[in-house]
Design a protein around this motif. Sequence first.
Motif, PDB file in Angstrom:
ATOM      1  N   LEU A  47      28.236 -35.424  43.123  1.00 32.39           N
ATOM      2  CA  LEU A  47      27.073 -36.040  42.829  1.00 32.39           C
ATOM      3  C   LEU A  47      26.843 -36.339  41.249  1.00 32.39           C
ATOM      4  O   LEU A  47      25.978 -36.988  41.145  1.00 32.39           O
ATOM      5  CB  LEU A  47      25.810 -35.256  43.509  1.00 32.39           C
ATOM      6  CG  LEU A  47      25.945 -35.503  45.194  1.00 32.39           C
ATOM      7  CD1 LEU A  47      24.726 -34.805  45.636  1.00 32.39           C
ATOM      8  CD2 LEU A  47      26.128 -36.916  45.607  1.00 32.39           C
ATOM      9  N   GLY A  48      27.816 -35.663  40.511  1.00 31.08           N
ATOM     10  CA  GLY A  48      27.491 -35.837  39.210  1.00 31.08           C
ATOM     11  C   GLY A  48      26.345 -35.320  38.610  1.00 31.08           C
ATOM     12  O   GLY A  48      25.486 -35.902  37.554  1.00 31.08           O
ATOM     13  N   VAL A  49      25.871 -33.900  39.044  1.00 33.45           N
ATOM     14  CA  VAL A  49      24.850 -33.368  38.676  1.00 33.45           C
ATOM     15  C   VAL A  49      25.082 -31.729  38.087  1.00 33.45           C
ATOM     16  O   VAL A  49      26.329 -31.668  38.198  1.00 33.45           O
ATOM     17  CB  VAL A  49      23.724 -33.074  39.649  1.00 33.45           C
ATOM     18  CG1 VAL A  49      23.320 -34.558  40.162  1.00 33.45           C
ATOM     19  CG2 VAL A  49      24.365 -32.340  40.955  1.00 33.45           C
ATOM     20  N   SER A  50      24.351 -30.993  37.545  1.00 37.47           N
ATOM     21  CA  SER A  50      24.508 -29.945  36.740  1.00 37.47           C
ATOM     22  C   SER A  50      24.578 -28.582  38.063  1.00 37.47           C
ATOM     23  O   SER A  50      24.103 -28.978  39.023  1.00 37.47           O
ATOM     24  CB  SER A  50      23.592 -29.243  35.793  1.00 37.47           C
ATOM     25  OG  SER A  50      22.267 -29.155  36.575  1.00 37.47           O
ATOM     26  N   GLY A  51      25.193 -27.848  37.746  1.00 39.79           N
ATOM     27  CA  GLY A  51      25.317 -26.714  38.785  1.00 39.79           C
ATOM     28  C   GLY A  51      23.942 -26.210  39.162  1.00 39.79           C
ATOM     29  O   GLY A  51      23.871 -25.790  40.350  1.00 39.79           O
ATOM     30  N   SER A  52      23.175 -26.060  38.132  1.00 37.32           N
ATOM     31  CA  SER A  52      21.668 -25.613  38.425  1.00 37.32           C
ATOM     32  C   SER A  52      20.917 -26.349  39.222  1.00 37.32           C
ATOM     33  O   SER A  52      20.194 -26.161  40.260  1.00 37.32           O
ATOM     34  CB  SER A  52      20.863 -25.191  37.351  1.00 37.32           C
ATOM     35  OG  SER A  52      20.914 -26.283  36.352  1.00 37.32           O
ATOM     36  N   ALA A  53      21.196 -27.618  39.232  1.00 39.20           N
ATOM     37  CA  ALA A  53      20.549 -28.842  39.985  1.00 39.20           C
ATOM     38  C   ALA A  53      21.022 -28.652  41.365  1.00 39.20           C
ATOM     39  O   ALA A  53      20.340 -28.951  42.334  1.00 39.20           O
ATOM     40  CB  ALA A  53      20.956 -30.285  39.264  1.00 39.20           C
ATOM     41  N   ALA A  54      22.371 -28.482  41.514  1.00 42.09           N
ATOM     42  CA  ALA A  54      22.897 -28.453  42.975  1.00 42.09           C
ATOM     43  C   ALA A  54      22.378 -27.049  43.609  1.00 42.09           C
ATOM     44  O   ALA A  54      22.537 -27.202  44.971  1.00 42.09           O
ATOM     45  CB  ALA A  54      24.470 -28.374  42.758  1.00 42.09           C
ATOM     46  N   GLY A  55      22.043 -26.168  43.024  1.00 39.36           N
ATOM     47  CA  GLY A  55      21.411 -24.974  43.366  1.00 39.36           C
ATOM     48  C   GLY A  55      20.257 -25.349  44.244  1.00 39.36           C
ATOM     49  O   GLY A  55      19.725 -24.528  45.060  1.00 39.36           O
ATOM     50  N   LEU A  56      19.312 -26.499  44.043  1.00 41.00           N
ATOM     51  CA  LEU A  56      18.436 -26.810  44.746  1.00 41.00           C
ATOM     52  C   LEU A  56      18.543 -26.845  46.370  1.00 41.00           C
ATOM     53  O   LEU A  56      17.754 -26.710  47.065  1.00 41.00           O
ATOM     54  CB  LEU A  56      17.830 -28.001  44.155  1.00 41.00           C
ATOM     55  CG  LEU A  56      17.166 -28.108  42.792  1.00 41.00           C
ATOM     56  CD1 LEU A  56      16.756 -29.672  42.492  1.00 41.00           C
ATOM     57  CD2 LEU A  56      16.005 -27.355  42.883  1.00 41.00           C
ATOM     58  N   VAL A  57      19.932 -27.408  46.414  1.00 38.93           N
ATOM     59  CA  VAL A  57      20.269 -27.402  48.007  1.00 38.93           C
ATOM     60  C   VAL A  57      19.983 -26.167  48.691  1.00 38.93           C
ATOM     61  O   VAL A  57      19.393 -25.886  49.861  1.00 38.93           O
ATOM     62  CB  VAL A  57      21.694 -27.802  48.291  1.00 38.93           C
ATOM     63  CG1 VAL A  57      22.294 -27.904  49.536  1.00 38.93           C
ATOM     64  CG2 VAL A  57      21.730 -29.259  47.315  1.00 38.93           C
ATOM     65  N   ALA A  58      20.718 -24.921  48.038  1.00 37.26           N
ATOM     66  CA  ALA A  58      20.409 -23.484  48.768  1.00 37.26           C
ATOM     67  C   ALA A  58      19.005 -23.158  48.799  1.00 37.26           C
ATOM     68  O   ALA A  58      18.653 -22.637  49.591  1.00 37.26           O
ATOM     69  CB  ALA A  58      21.172 -22.685  48.021  1.00 37.26           C
TER      70      ALA A  58
END
Length: 398
Positions: A47-58
């Motif tokens: 999705l072209g986002v940062s790892g911390s941003a992807a952590g929102l999914v969890a």
Amino acid sequence: MTVTALDTPPRPGLSRGTAVALATAGALTVANIYFPQPLLDAIATGLGVSGSAAGLVATAAQIGYALGIGLVVPLADGARLRRLTTALLLLTTAGLLAAALAPGLATLTAATVALSTTTVLPQVIMPTAASMAGPGHSGRALGVIGIGLTLGSTLSRTLSGAVVGLSGDWRTAYLAAAALTGSLVFFLPRLLPERAAGGAVPYRRLIASLPRLVTAHPELRLSAFLGATVFAAFSAFWATLAFHLAGPPFDKGVAWTGLFGLFSLPAALLSYSAGRLSDRRGPRSVNLSAYACVCAAFLVLGLFGDRSTAALVVGSNLLVYGGSCWQIANQVRIFRLDEGIRARLNTLFMLASFAGGAAGSFTGTALYAAHGWGGMVLGCAGFLALAGAGLAAGRRLG
């Protein structure tokens, strides 16, 4: 039929085949909460986002699950169970498909909250299975369902990573989860009774009754407190393990944390005995042995866990076995109360455990950052001291 979940049937409503099918359904639905965790890096890249941003999914998955426990699970005391089950499965499947097709992180996060809110069938299945098993046999039923939930939460992380590794696309894991969840519509509702023992109750009354249940039942207060304190220690360990393994003297990658989940599967499977023993000897007896096991786990972890991988494996097995037995005993205690309010009792118990787990994760990571492994272990000893005090204070409640 005259056989049940591992020996003889509690009563005709819960045969061995039904118990295994309910455990399988619980495993597949609880997996929807945990399978995205190993995919966060792939999601960030895709999705072209940062790892911390992807952590929102969890984070969204945990928020949704808490909402579902508080707002959806009480329906099992008053709604038509088959209709409720069908609706939850269809909504969860739709949420998984929406997540698989999400064009961006915002859509994926919203879909995750939605599907996590409706994938609470494990917490509907537990009290329903206890009622189907009948008086004196609920522990065995909970033991079988509990094994399913443990397998689902543990293996889902490994399998989702394998699916993405083979396909090269994180969306494939969501599509596979949607197919598995959707398939349950064809058999799970027919295995459940048409309606819970309490009969039809308006939703507003179900929710409004929750505070009164806390004040009316000391057994619930005891189980909720015991569940929260030990799950806090349990969560503190797992929240800090990845950081601990990544540093010296271990210097292991993220994959090792996943392996520890697999290493502890034997202990999780052995915890089935807790249900049978709770039926025979009472929940307090199992609580005492489970407490000793969890204390032994942190003794091993505190003495040797800062330098020995073997100690971490032994400690994690003791912790998983003791923690699983502890939870089963606490649920058996509350499910001995009025059959017509079991789903609401389970709602309150799980919310307390969930809150304890969140507090443990926060406290454990903070202590680890400030004082290292020894500080985290001492913090867990504090949680266990509270659990011991609660167990001593509630000795008359069984």
